[in-house]
Structures are given as structure tokens and as C-alpha cells.
Design a protein around this motif. Structure first.
Motif, PDB file in Angstrom:
ATOM      1  N   THR A  92       0.738  -1.272  -0.042  1.00  0.00           N
ATOM      2  CA  THR A  92      -0.001   0.071   0.071  1.00  0.00           C
ATOM      3  C   THR A  92       0.945   1.281  -0.152  1.00  0.00           C
ATOM      4  OG1 THR A  92      -1.811  -1.129   1.095  1.00  0.00           O
ATOM      5  CG2 THR A  92      -2.004   1.407   1.441  1.00  0.00           C
ATOM      6  N   ALA A  93       1.946   1.337   0.868  1.00  0.00           N
ATOM      7  CA  ALA A  93       2.684   2.393   0.872  1.00  0.00           C
ATOM      8  C   ALA A  93       3.569   2.521  -0.604  1.00  0.00           C
ATOM      9  CB  ALA A  93       3.893   2.196   1.866  1.00  0.00           C
ATOM     10  N   LEU A  94       3.839   1.226  -1.134  1.00  0.00           N
ATOM     11  CA  LEU A  94       4.317   1.467  -2.648  1.00  0.00           C
ATOM     12  C   LEU A  94       3.514   2.188  -3.461  1.00  0.00           C
ATOM     13  CD1 LEU A  94       6.077  -1.573  -4.169  1.00  0.00           C
ATOM     14  CD2 LEU A  94       4.738  -0.170  -5.509  1.00  0.00           C
ATOM     15  N   THR A  95       2.159   1.642  -3.583  1.00  0.00           N
ATOM     16  CA  THR A  95       1.166   2.033  -4.482  1.00  0.00           C
ATOM     17  C   THR A  95       0.790   3.474  -4.483  1.00  0.00           C
ATOM     18  OG1 THR A  95      -0.725   0.986  -3.157  1.00  0.00           O
ATOM     19  CG2 THR A  95       0.291  -0.211  -5.051  1.00  0.00           C
ATOM     20  N   ASP A  96       0.918   3.934  -3.030  1.00  0.00           N
ATOM     21  CA  ASP A  96       0.574   5.539  -2.718  1.00  0.00           C
ATOM     22  C   ASP A  96       1.819   6.230  -3.384  1.00  0.00           C
ATOM     23  OD1 ASP A  96      -1.737   4.771  -1.100  1.00  0.00           O
ATOM     24  OD2 ASP A  96      -0.740   4.892   0.895  1.00  0.00           O
ATOM     25  N   HIS A  97       2.859   5.518  -3.414  1.00  0.00           N
ATOM     26  CA  HIS A  97       4.099   6.600  -3.772  1.00  0.00           C
ATOM     27  C   HIS A  97       4.540   6.408  -5.189  1.00  0.00           C
ATOM     28  CE1 HIS A  97       4.746   6.905   0.577  1.00  0.00           C
ATOM     29  NE2 HIS A  97       5.370   7.873   0.159  1.00  0.00           N
ATOM     30  N   ALA A  98       4.109   5.229  -5.629  1.00  0.00           N
ATOM     31  CA  ALA A  98       4.126   4.883  -7.207  1.00  0.00           C
ATOM     32  C   ALA A  98       2.991   4.525  -7.756  1.00  0.00           C
ATOM     33  CB  ALA A  98       5.224   4.005  -7.408  1.00  0.00           C
ATOM     34  N   PRO A  99       1.933   5.505  -8.033  1.00  0.00           N
ATOM     35  CA  PRO A  99       0.480   4.788  -8.468  1.00  0.00           C
ATOM     36  C   PRO A  99       0.624   4.347  -9.827  1.00  0.00           C
ATOM     37  CG  PRO A  99       0.399   7.126  -8.133  1.00  0.00           C
ATOM     38  CD  PRO A  99       1.904   6.703  -7.739  1.00  0.00           C
ATOM     39  N   ASP A 100       1.472   4.323 -10.812  1.00  0.00           N
ATOM     40  CA  ASP A 100       1.808   3.979 -12.137  1.00  0.00           C
ATOM     41  C   ASP A 100       2.728   2.763 -12.182  1.00  0.00           C
ATOM     42  OD1 ASP A 100       0.201   6.218 -12.725  1.00  0.00           O
ATOM     43  OD2 ASP A 100       1.788   7.454 -13.203  1.00  0.00           O
ATOM     44  N   PHE A 101       3.019   2.381 -11.054  1.00  0.00           N
ATOM     45  CA  PHE A 101       4.049   0.992 -11.117  1.00  0.00           C
ATOM     46  C   PHE A 101       2.848  -0.410 -11.114  1.00  0.00           C
ATOM     47  CE2 PHE A 101       6.942  -1.860  -8.707  1.00  0.00           C
ATOM     48  CZ  PHE A 101       7.598  -2.099 -10.038  1.00  0.00           C
ATOM     49  N   ALA A 102       2.674  -1.079 -12.131  1.00  0.00           N
ATOM     50  CA  ALA A 102       1.706  -2.023 -12.099  1.00  0.00           C
ATOM     51  C   ALA A 102       1.937  -3.167 -11.224  1.00  0.00           C
ATOM     52  CB  ALA A 102       1.783  -2.604 -13.513  1.00  0.00           C
ATOM     53  N   GLU A 103       3.235  -3.353 -10.879  1.00  0.00           N
ATOM     54  CA  GLU A 103       3.721  -4.486 -10.149  1.00  0.00           C
ATOM     55  C   GLU A 103       3.336  -4.283  -8.658  1.00  0.00           C
ATOM     56  OE1 GLU A 103       4.726  -7.744 -11.237  1.00  0.00           O
ATOM     57  OE2 GLU A 103       3.742  -6.498 -12.789  1.00  0.00           O
ATOM     58  N   GLY A 104       3.191  -3.097  -7.971  1.00  0.00           N
ATOM     59  CA  GLY A 104       2.750  -2.685  -6.847  1.00  0.00           C
ATOM     60  C   GLY A 104       1.449  -3.278  -6.513  1.00  0.00           C
ATOM     61  N   TYR A 105       0.623  -3.098  -7.761  1.00  0.00           N
ATOM     62  CA  TYR A 105      -0.903  -3.508  -7.719  1.00  0.00           C
ATOM     63  C   TYR A 105      -1.003  -5.135  -7.539  1.00  0.00           C
ATOM     64  CZ  TYR A 105      -1.917   1.215  -7.963  1.00  0.00           C
ATOM     65  OH  TYR A 105      -2.189   2.594  -7.863  1.00  0.00           O
ATOM     66  N   HIS A 106      -0.194  -5.484  -8.505  1.00  0.00           N
ATOM     67  CA  HIS A 106      -0.131  -6.976  -8.614  1.00  0.00           C
ATOM     68  C   HIS A 106       0.276  -7.822  -7.723  1.00  0.00           C
ATOM     69  CE1 HIS A 106       1.583 -11.080 -10.439  1.00  0.00           C
ATOM     70  NE2 HIS A 106       0.004 -11.037 -10.532  1.00  0.00           N
ATOM     71  N   ALA A 107       1.426  -7.102  -6.770  1.00  0.00           N
ATOM     72  CA  ALA A 107       1.817  -7.721  -5.680  1.00  0.00           C
ATOM     73  C   ALA A 107       0.844  -7.792  -4.399  1.00  0.00           C
ATOM     74  CB  ALA A 107       3.232  -7.348  -5.302  1.00  0.00           C
ATOM     75  N   ARG A 108       0.311  -6.572  -4.254  1.00  0.00           N
ATOM     76  CA  ARG A 108      -0.756  -6.325  -3.375  1.00  0.00           C
ATOM     77  C   ARG A 108      -2.106  -7.244  -3.406  1.00  0.00           C
ATOM     78  NH1 ARG A 108      -2.997  -0.490  -1.762  1.00  0.00           N
ATOM     79  NH2 ARG A 108      -4.158  -0.919  -3.803  1.00  0.00           N
ATOM     80  N   ALA A 109      -2.330  -7.469  -4.752  1.00  0.00           N
ATOM     81  CA  ALA A 109      -3.406  -8.273  -4.899  1.00  0.00           C
ATOM     82  C   ALA A 109      -3.243  -9.745  -4.519  1.00  0.00           C
ATOM     83  CB  ALA A 109      -3.502  -8.460  -6.606  1.00  0.00           C
ATOM     84  N   GLN A 110      -2.062 -10.218  -4.857  1.00  0.00           N
ATOM     85  CA  GLN A 110      -1.359 -11.498  -4.191  1.00  0.00           C
ATOM     86  C   GLN A 110      -1.831 -11.640  -2.867  1.00  0.00           C
ATOM     87  OE1 GLN A 110       2.371 -12.663  -5.514  1.00  0.00           O
ATOM     88  NE2 GLN A 110       1.814 -11.759  -7.673  1.00  0.00           N
ATOM     89  N   ALA A 111      -1.267 -10.551  -2.012  1.00  0.00           N
ATOM     90  CA  ALA A 111      -1.422 -10.379  -0.573  1.00  0.00           C
ATOM     91  C   ALA A 111      -2.853 -10.491  -0.113  1.00  0.00           C
ATOM     92  CB  ALA A 111      -0.599  -9.255  -0.011  1.00  0.00           C
ATOM     93  N   TYR A 112      -3.791  -9.592  -0.695  1.00  0.00           N
ATOM     94  CA  TYR A 112      -5.022  -9.717  -0.400  1.00  0.00           C
ATOM     95  C   TYR A 112      -5.620 -11.072  -0.859  1.00  0.00           C
ATOM     96  CZ  TYR A 112      -5.713  -4.503  -0.344  1.00  0.00           C
ATOM     97  OH  TYR A 112      -5.517  -3.242   0.102  1.00  0.00           O
ATOM     98  N   PHE A 113      -5.400 -11.691  -1.894  1.00  0.00           N
ATOM     99  CA  PHE A 113      -5.804 -13.020  -2.120  1.00  0.00           C
ATOM    100  C   PHE A 113      -5.666 -14.109  -0.974  1.00  0.00           C
ATOM    101  CE2 PHE A 113      -5.553 -17.184  -4.008  1.00  0.00           C
ATOM    102  CZ  PHE A 113      -6.936 -17.407  -4.308  1.00  0.00           C
ATOM    103  N   ARG A 114      -4.270 -13.802  -0.508  1.00  0.00           N
ATOM    104  CA  ARG A 114      -3.909 -14.787   0.387  1.00  0.00           C
ATOM    105  C   ARG A 114      -4.525 -14.305   1.809  1.00  0.00           C
ATOM    106  NH1 ARG A 114       2.846 -15.714  -0.453  1.00  0.00           N
ATOM    107  NH2 ARG A 114       2.335 -16.332  -2.510  1.00  0.00           N
ATOM    108  N   ALA A 115      -5.003 -13.216   1.894  1.00  0.00           N
ATOM    109  CA  ALA A 115      -5.680 -12.862   2.949  1.00  0.00           C
ATOM    110  C   ALA A 115      -7.338 -13.178   2.970  1.00  0.00           C
ATOM    111  CB  ALA A 115      -5.427 -11.336   3.390  1.00  0.00           C
ATOM    112  N   ASP A 116      -7.652 -13.806   1.984  1.00  0.00           N
ATOM    113  CA  ASP A 116      -9.036 -13.982   1.538  1.00  0.00           C
ATOM    114  C   ASP A 116      -9.903 -12.864   1.374  1.00  0.00           C
ATOM    115  OD1 ASP A 116      -8.743 -16.671   1.736  1.00  0.00           O
ATOM    116  OD2 ASP A 116      -8.994 -16.902   3.902  1.00  0.00           O
ATOM    117  N   LEU A 117      -9.215 -11.513   0.982  1.00  0.00           N
ATOM    118  CA  LEU A 117      -9.908 -10.518   0.757  1.00  0.00           C
ATOM    119  C   LEU A 117     -10.077 -10.360  -0.907  1.00  0.00           C
ATOM    120  CD1 LEU A 117      -7.905  -8.252   3.122  1.00  0.00           C
ATOM    121  CD2 LEU A 117     -10.206  -8.881   3.534  1.00  0.00           C
TER     122      LEU A 117
END
Length: 188
Positions: A92-117
Motif C-alpha cells: 500500500t505504501a508502494l502504490t501510494d508513492h508509485a501509482p503508475d507502477f503495475a507490479e505494486g498492485y499485482h503484488a498487493r493483489a496476491q497479498a489480498y488473495f492470501r488474506a481471503d480479501l
């Protein structure tokens, strides 16, 4: 005399910025572009595919900023250690500071998925694909979630899309084969 020193400081700072910026651009120019690597991946024999796939993922993971790369690494380390809450915080800190960096969102999506979110995971996968429509692992992840929710036709469409980009994606091929055995995802 003080005025000259202040001007000199600004000049040195500006020069340092341009040297730094030029070094980043030079480093990025030396690395093969992800699009070229994706073309290679589409045409590669199976024995070379994993090497090229890793090179594509490495290219996508380079933000051009040491601090963003560090946040990505810390998030991935937390995720690998099973700490999804900490991983989500880093991403989330990464996507806040680099909102155009796709891999930040992809990595956070993986974390959300593992957290059943799943809702936030889907949102981040969609953001990833808006920024990088060729991100085959994000497409696969979205397909897997849709399959889990029972939208089998959409999942099959996404798996075919993954295979069009990366014909060597084993998980997409296995998932599509499984759906075809069930009569879903066949093309006429």
C-alpha cells in the motif's frame, strides 16, 4: 559572495539530479524491454521459456526507484514469510508513492488473495491490467478468482488470453484443460 555560493549549490544539486536521472535512463536502456521479451516468449521453445519468463518478470519488477524497489522487496519478503498484513502495508505504501507502477498492485493483489480479501484483490488485478495489459500472471489470477466464484466461461476466456501472451504458462493450460474436460471453454 553568499549569493554566488547559494547559486552554486543549486547548480550542483541540479547537475547531480540530471546525472542521476541520466544514469537511471541509461540503465533502463541497457535492459531488454519487456515487450521484446514477450515476443521472444511467444516464440520460444519450451526449454527456454522459463528463463525468458523470469526475465519478463524481472523487467516488470524494476520501478526505476530504489525506494520503490525496496518497498516491493520488503512486501514480497513479508508475503513469503506468511505475514499478509505487513505485506499489504508495504504494498500500500508502494502504490501510494508509485501509482503508475503495475507490479505494486499485482503484488498487493496476491497479498489480498492470501488474506481471503477477494474484492480488493480483484480491484488491484484490474488496476494492474489497466497499467500493464500484458501481465499474464495478473490475468491468470483474475481467472482463478472468477473460476472460484463459478464464472467458468469468463475464467476460460482469461486463461486463453494468458496463453496467447505466454503459451508456456503451465497453470493456465492446466486450468483451461480442466474446464474443457467439464465442457467449459471449448472453442467452436
Amino acid at each position: 559572495m553568499v549569493n554566488h555560493i547559494v547559486n552554486l549549490k543549486h547548480t550542483v544539486a541540479a547537475l547531480g539530479f540530471w546525472v542521476l536521472l541520466g544514469g537511471v535512463s541509461f540503465a533502463q536502456a541497457q535492459m531488454p524491454q519487456a515487450e521484446e521479451l514477450l515476443d521472444e516468449l511467444r516464440m520460444a521453445p519450451a526449454e527456454e521459456a522459463s528463463r525468458i519468463e523470469r526475465a519478463v518478470q524481472t523487467a516488470w519488477a524494476r520501478s526505476g526507484s530504489a525506494s520503490i524497489d525496496l518497498l516491493l522487496k520488503r512486501g514480497l519478503d513479508a508475503l513469503a514469510g506468511g505475514d499478509t498484513v505487513l505485506a499489504i502495508e508495504h504494498f500500500t505504501a508502494l502504490t501510494d508513492h508509485a501509482p503508475d507502477f503495475a507490479e505494486g498492485y499485482h503484488a498487493r493483489a496476491q497479498a489480498y488473495f492470501r488474506a481471503d480479501l477477494y474484492g480488493p484483490a480483484i480491484d488491484d488485478l484490474e488496476l494492474t491490467l489497466a497499467l500493464n495489459p500484458q501481465q499474464f500472471n495478473a490475468i491468470f489470477g483474475l481467472g482463478a478468482i472468477l473460476q472460484e466464484f463459478g464464472d467458468l466461461r469468463s475464467a476460460a476466456t482469461l486463461y486463453r488470453r494468458v496463453l496467447a501472451i505466454n503459451p508456456h504458462h503451465e497453470n493456465a493450460q492446466k486450468a483451461l484443460d480442466g474446464l474443457r474436460r467439464d465442457g467449459i471453454g471449448r472453442t467452436l
